[in-house]
Each structure stands twice: as C-alpha cells, then as structure tokens.
Design a protein around this motif. Structure first.
Motif, PDB file in Angstrom:
ATOM      1  N   HIS A  28       0.865  -1.175   0.000  1.00  0.00           N
ATOM      2  CA  HIS A  28       0.000   0.000   0.000  1.00  0.00           C
ATOM      3  C   HIS A  28       0.897   1.219   0.000  1.00  0.00           C
ATOM      4  O   HIS A  28       1.496   1.562   1.011  1.00  0.00           O
ATOM      5  N   LEU A  29       1.039   1.858  -1.142  1.00  0.00           N
ATOM      6  CA  LEU A  29       2.038   2.902  -1.348  1.00  0.00           C
ATOM      7  C   LEU A  29       1.503   4.264  -0.955  1.00  0.00           C
ATOM      8  O   LEU A  29       1.571   5.228  -1.718  1.00  0.00           O
ATOM      9  N   GLY A  30       0.956   4.373   0.202  1.00  0.00           N
ATOM     10  CA  GLY A  30       0.432   5.639   0.670  1.00  0.00           C
ATOM     11  C   GLY A  30      -0.267   5.475   1.996  1.00  0.00           C
ATOM     12  O   GLY A  30      -0.104   4.472   2.680  1.00  0.00           O
ATOM     13  N   THR A  31      -1.064   6.458   2.334  1.00  0.00           N
ATOM     14  CA  THR A  31      -1.789   6.454   3.593  1.00  0.00           C
ATOM     15  C   THR A  31      -3.255   6.739   3.325  1.00  0.00           C
ATOM     16  O   THR A  31      -3.580   7.726   2.654  1.00  0.00           O
ATOM     17  N   ASP A  32      -4.137   5.866   3.793  1.00  0.00           N
ATOM     18  CA  ASP A  32      -5.572   6.096   3.674  1.00  0.00           C
ATOM     19  C   ASP A  32      -6.078   6.764   4.941  1.00  0.00           C
ATOM     20  O   ASP A  32      -5.855   6.262   6.049  1.00  0.00           O
ATOM     21  N   MET A  33      -6.766   7.883   4.772  1.00  0.00           N
ATOM     22  CA  MET A  33      -7.259   8.654   5.907  1.00  0.00           C
ATOM     23  C   MET A  33      -8.777   8.683   5.865  1.00  0.00           C
ATOM     24  O   MET A  33      -9.368   9.341   4.997  1.00  0.00           O
ATOM     25  N   ALA A  34      -9.392   7.969   6.780  1.00  0.00           N
ATOM     26  CA  ALA A  34     -10.852   7.929   6.834  1.00  0.00           C
ATOM     27  C   ALA A  34     -11.390   9.267   7.316  1.00  0.00           C
ATOM     28  O   ALA A  34     -10.920   9.812   8.314  1.00  0.00           O
ATOM     29  N   ALA A  35     -12.355   9.784   6.588  1.00  0.00           N
ATOM     30  CA  ALA A  35     -12.978  11.060   6.955  1.00  0.00           C
ATOM     31  C   ALA A  35     -14.307  11.163   6.220  1.00  0.00           C
ATOM     32  O   ALA A  35     -14.497  10.542   5.167  1.00  0.00           O
ATOM     33  N   PRO A  36     -15.258  11.916   6.746  1.00  0.00           N
ATOM     34  CA  PRO A  36     -16.544  12.061   6.072  1.00  0.00           C
ATOM     35  C   PRO A  36     -16.396  12.694   4.694  1.00  0.00           C
ATOM     36  O   PRO A  36     -15.507  13.519   4.464  1.00  0.00           O
ATOM     37  N   SER A  37     -17.250  12.299   3.788  1.00  0.00           N
ATOM     38  CA  SER A  37     -17.244  12.888   2.454  1.00  0.00           C
ATOM     39  C   SER A  37     -17.462  14.398   2.556  1.00  0.00           C
ATOM     40  O   SER A  37     -18.311  14.875   3.301  1.00  0.00           O
ATOM     41  N   GLY A  38     -16.658  15.152   1.827  1.00  0.00           N
ATOM     42  CA  GLY A  38     -16.741  16.610   1.858  1.00  0.00           C
ATOM     43  C   GLY A  38     -15.738  17.265   2.778  1.00  0.00           C
ATOM     44  O   GLY A  38     -15.594  18.497   2.768  1.00  0.00           O
ATOM     45  N   THR A  39     -14.994  16.469   3.586  1.00  0.00           N
ATOM     46  CA  THR A  39     -13.966  17.034   4.460  1.00  0.00           C
ATOM     47  C   THR A  39     -12.889  17.712   3.611  1.00  0.00           C
ATOM     48  O   THR A  39     -12.382  17.121   2.651  1.00  0.00           O
ATOM     49  N   PRO A  40     -12.515  18.959   3.903  1.00  0.00           N
ATOM     50  CA  PRO A  40     -11.510  19.652   3.084  1.00  0.00           C
ATOM     51  C   PRO A  40     -10.174  18.913   3.060  1.00  0.00           C
ATOM     52  O   PRO A  40      -9.732  18.365   4.062  1.00  0.00           O
ATOM     53  N   VAL A  41      -9.538  18.914   1.886  1.00  0.00           N
ATOM     54  CA  VAL A  41      -8.199  18.339   1.707  1.00  0.00           C
ATOM     55  C   VAL A  41      -7.253  19.495   1.397  1.00  0.00           C
ATOM     56  O   VAL A  41      -7.538  20.326   0.530  1.00  0.00           O
ATOM     57  N   ARG A  42      -6.111  19.527   2.065  1.00  0.00           N
ATOM     58  CA  ARG A  42      -5.168  20.634   1.916  1.00  0.00           C
ATOM     59  C   ARG A  42      -3.828  20.115   1.391  1.00  0.00           C
ATOM     60  O   ARG A  42      -3.448  18.972   1.640  1.00  0.00           O
ATOM     61  N   THR A  43      -3.116  20.959   0.692  1.00  0.00           N
ATOM     62  CA  THR A  43      -1.790  20.572   0.244  1.00  0.00           C
ATOM     63  C   THR A  43      -0.822  20.640   1.419  1.00  0.00           C
ATOM     64  O   THR A  43      -0.919  21.538   2.265  1.00  0.00           O
ATOM     65  N   VAL A  44       0.097  19.682   1.477  1.00  0.00           N
ATOM     66  CA  VAL A  44       0.988  19.605   2.638  1.00  0.00           C
ATOM     67  C   VAL A  44       2.188  20.529   2.515  1.00  0.00           C
ATOM     68  O   VAL A  44       2.931  20.718   3.488  1.00  0.00           O
TER      69      VAL A  44
END
Length: 455
Positions: free
Chosen positions: A318-334
């Motif tokens: 699994h070449l990444g990280t899955d982050m469970a969150a409700p649909s519509g939660t804002p995603v930000r650039t790191v």
C-alpha cells in the motif's frame, strides 16, 4: 504564764517548720492519707442518704404564648415567596417546544404554545442544534426565563435570544447582539488509550485535541507512538458569552510528555509578521516544509504498509496512507508547490498531483471534488479538494502519497525530516522569553489541575 505559752507555741512552730524542711515527702504523704480517709468517710456518710429514685416527683404545666401571635402555620406556608429552578442544556436538531422544555424540567402549556408560535424562536432556536440554553423556572415548573446563546462564524459577536414571562403572565421574545469575550483555560490529561479518549475524560473540546495533534505532529506519531501514562498540559483560548464558553480559540501553549521525552510549544507572532506560528519554549520554530497530514487530525484507517487491497482482494504494497474522513472534508496541500495534474485517473478517481521542490510530488486521490487546476500555484495548507469515494474506493477516505524522484516514501517520515522554519528573531527575543516564562507557569498550573482532578 501568757509569755510562757507564747514561747512554747513559737518553739512548736519552729520545730514543725524544721521537720517540714527535713522530711517534705513524708509529711506530704501523711496529709494525702488524711484527706483520702476523710473523703472515704464523707462518701460513707453520703451513701446513707435516701435514693433519688424514691423521692417524690411533681409535674408543673404552664401555657406559653406563641411568638407568632395569631399567625397560623397554614398562613406562614402560604406567605412563602417560593424559589427558582435553574437548568442548562444544549439545543438539538430534533427539538420541538415541548421536547426542549420537558428536557429542561418545565411543564408549562402556555410557554410551549408561545415557543411554537413566536417567529424569533422558530427561526433561531427550534430544530437548531448546539445552542447553549439556560433556563429559569418557578418551583411549580412554570417557565420564567429562557436564554439561548450561539456564536457567529468568524465574528467577534454572538447572538442572544431571550424569552421572558412578564408580571401579567404573558411572554415576550427578543434577539440581541453582544460581543464575545476572550478567556483562557488550563487543562491537562493522561493517555490511557488515545488522545481523544484522554481529552474527553478531561472535558477538553475536540477542537483543542485536533490542535494539539497538529502542533506536535512533527514530533509524535499519534497513531502509533502514544504510550499509556503519557501526559499533556495545555493553555487555550475560549470565546465566551455572558461568562459561558461558546467555542474555543487557539491553543496558546502546550506540553506533551511522550515515551520519556518532553515536547513543548508556544504561539507567538513576530511584530512585523503577517501571522503567528508555534515555537518551542527556547525559540525554535516548529514549522516544517511539509505538513504530516493533508486533512485535519483524524482516524487513519491504513498506514504505509502491506495490506489486503479492498477491491482486488490481493496482498500488495500500500504505497500511501488512507485517511478515513466524512465525504466533503476539506483536503489541503501539505507544502508549497504547483498543481501538476487535476482530473480523473484510473482507480484514483478524482485526483490532484502537486509538484514541490527537490523532485517531491504529493498525490491526493478519491476526491469528491477538485478545487484547483493544472499549473496553479498553491501554498502549504491551501484547500485543493474534498474527501470522497471516487475511483476504486469502498467508502469515503483520502488516499495520500508522497513520491521522491518517482519512488513512494512514507509521507510522515518525509514530513518529520523536512527543514524547519526560522527561529524567533533577535529583535523579538526579549518579548518572546517573557511570554515563554509566563507560559511555563501556566503549564505547571495546568499539570497541577490535572493531577488534582485525577485524585
């Protein structure tokens, strides 16, 4: 004759005095014996008297005038002015007038009818969750006064809805604006299982827990590195209405003891800076070139490791990280960078690629929406989309990857290794040190508060 008697008395007195001086202990013992013997005789004589139980007894009855005069007990009870009952609660989405009043201990049909019919109450209270309620009722459970308070988004003011009963029994409602006041709270907790469990036990709001995790994310992996008996202290702002906190503000300072190491943080804004940042108490910046998470601290369902693919049902890296969150939660650039791709791509669904310096690329997949376009420059923390379940996803979550020269890397490890920002400037050092000294005292007090509550 008289002179001879006097001389004899004087001689006897001198002899007695001489004897007392020569044998004081013997004389004292003799006197004690005489007194005890006399006492025994006195007891013997006293015991010959009649028994008190055999003496005649007489009863005397006499009427006494009441201090209350002609006032009866019933009239005294009728003249009791009564008392008020006070209760607090929070409004709920499903609240009707009757349900809300019943939960607050009020049985008043007239009050229920007024709440149902009043426009201010219907528009601002009934069916609206999260509004702080305070209620005053009479001792027979009739509504006297109801106040609802709630904060406005990104505003220094709050709304106050007041419902009151007048002297003639009728009700009136009014809506007011009032300024929020800023307060400071001290708190602390001990890790038993997770950060959120510890903050819940210490009655610390979730928004503060999220900030603690974000502040120390470069030092502590809150998924895997917490240990039982780790502890923390925090000083944070509250925005208050009439003395009651409506929402929390910024964490001002915090300290975390994790696995034998101590980490601390202090919010400070340089005089010429556009915004503040967190520093250690010795003035080193806690900022990094990359955030550890593209979403606010949340439960992470899958780490950077081998796993059973949820769709293909095969073991694979699994070449990444899955982050469970409700649909519509804002995603930000790191981190700062330029959008290299924004669109639909195979199993990723809606996906955004951001190119950073040093051949670093971050990937944000399964988005429900995309808020940027190719070629757009983005800064650390900017919103680029929202959590979704597009592509090969069995439920709402964000799939996040970090690639270095095309090779997948653990994003959390990269974030912790990234370069720190500049420390506090020499020009601001004096004011920073004064603030740091004050926060050390407050953090120590927060630790004492936590220890006292645990005992």
């Amino acid at each position: 004759m008289k002179s001879n008697l006097t001389a004899a008395c004087v001689a006897l007195a001198n002899q007695v005095a001489q004897t007392l001086q020569q044998h004081p202990k013997r004389i004292t013992a003799a006197i004690a014996a005489v007194l005890l013997t006399g006492g025994g005789g006195a007891f013997a004589v006293a015991s010959l008297g009649p028994d008190a139980a055999d003496l005649p007894v007489s009863t005397v009855q006499e009427s006494v005038e009441s201090l209350a005069g002609d006032v009866s007990l019933a009239s005294l009870l009728d003249s009791n002015p009564g008392f008020s009952l006070y209760r607090s609660d929070v409004s709920r989405h499903a609240d009707t007038a009757e349900a809300m009043l019943e939960r607050l201990g009020v049985a008043d049909p007239a009050a229920s009818a007024f709440l149902r019919s009043n426009d201010l109450v219907r528009q601002n209270l009934l069916g609206r969750a999260g509004r702080a309620l305070t209620l005053e009722a009479t001792d027979d459970h009739r509504l006297q006064r109801l106040v609802a308070r709630w904060a406005l988004d990104d505003s220094a003011n709050f709304k106050r809805l007041v419902v009151e009963r007048s002297a003639d029994g009728s009700f009136a409602a009014r809506l007011e604006n009032a300024p929020l006041t800023v307060g400071t709270r001290l708190a602390g907790g001990v890790i038993r299982s997770s950060l959120f469990a510890a903050t819940d036990a210490a009655a610390i709001p979730d928004t503060v827990a999220v900030q603690i995790a974000e502040i120390f994310s470069s030092n502590i992996d809150f998924r895997r590195s917490l240990r039982k008996e780790d502890r923390f202290s925090v000083v944070y702002e509250t925005l208050e209405a009439d003395g009651e906190p409506l929402r929390t503000g910024r964490v001002l300072s915090a300290e975390f003891h994790n696995n034998g190491k101590t980490f601390n943080a202090l919010w400070f804004q340089e005089p010429q800076a556009a915004k503040g940042a967190y520093y250690t108490l010795d003035g080193q910046s806690m900022g990094r070139a990359y955030l550890t998470s593209p979403v606010a601290y949340t439960r992470i369902s899958s780490g950077f490791a081998m796993r059973m693919h949820p769709v293909q049902k095969t073991w694979r890296a699994h070449l990444g990280t899955d982050m469970a969150a409700p649909s519509g939660t804002p995603v930000r650039t790191v981190g700062d960078g330029v959008v290299d791709f924004a669109g639909v791509q195979n199993g990723y669904g809606n996906v955004v690629y951001v190119k950073h310096q040093n051949q670093h690329v971050t990937v944000y997949a399964h988005l429900s929406r995309i808020d940027v376009q190719k070629g757009q420059r983005v800064g650390q923390g900017d919103t680029i989309g929202a959590v979704g379940a597009t592509g090969w996803a069995t439920g709402p979550h964000l799939h996040f990857e970090f690639r270095v020269n095309g090779q997948h890397q653990d994003p959390m490890a990269i974030a912790r290794q990234s370069e720190a920002a500049q420390p506090v400037s020499a020009a601001s050092r004096k004011s920073f040190d004064a603030l740091a000294d004050n926060m050390r005292v407050l953090l120590s007090s927060a630790t004492l508060v936590q220890q006292a509550s645990a005992e």
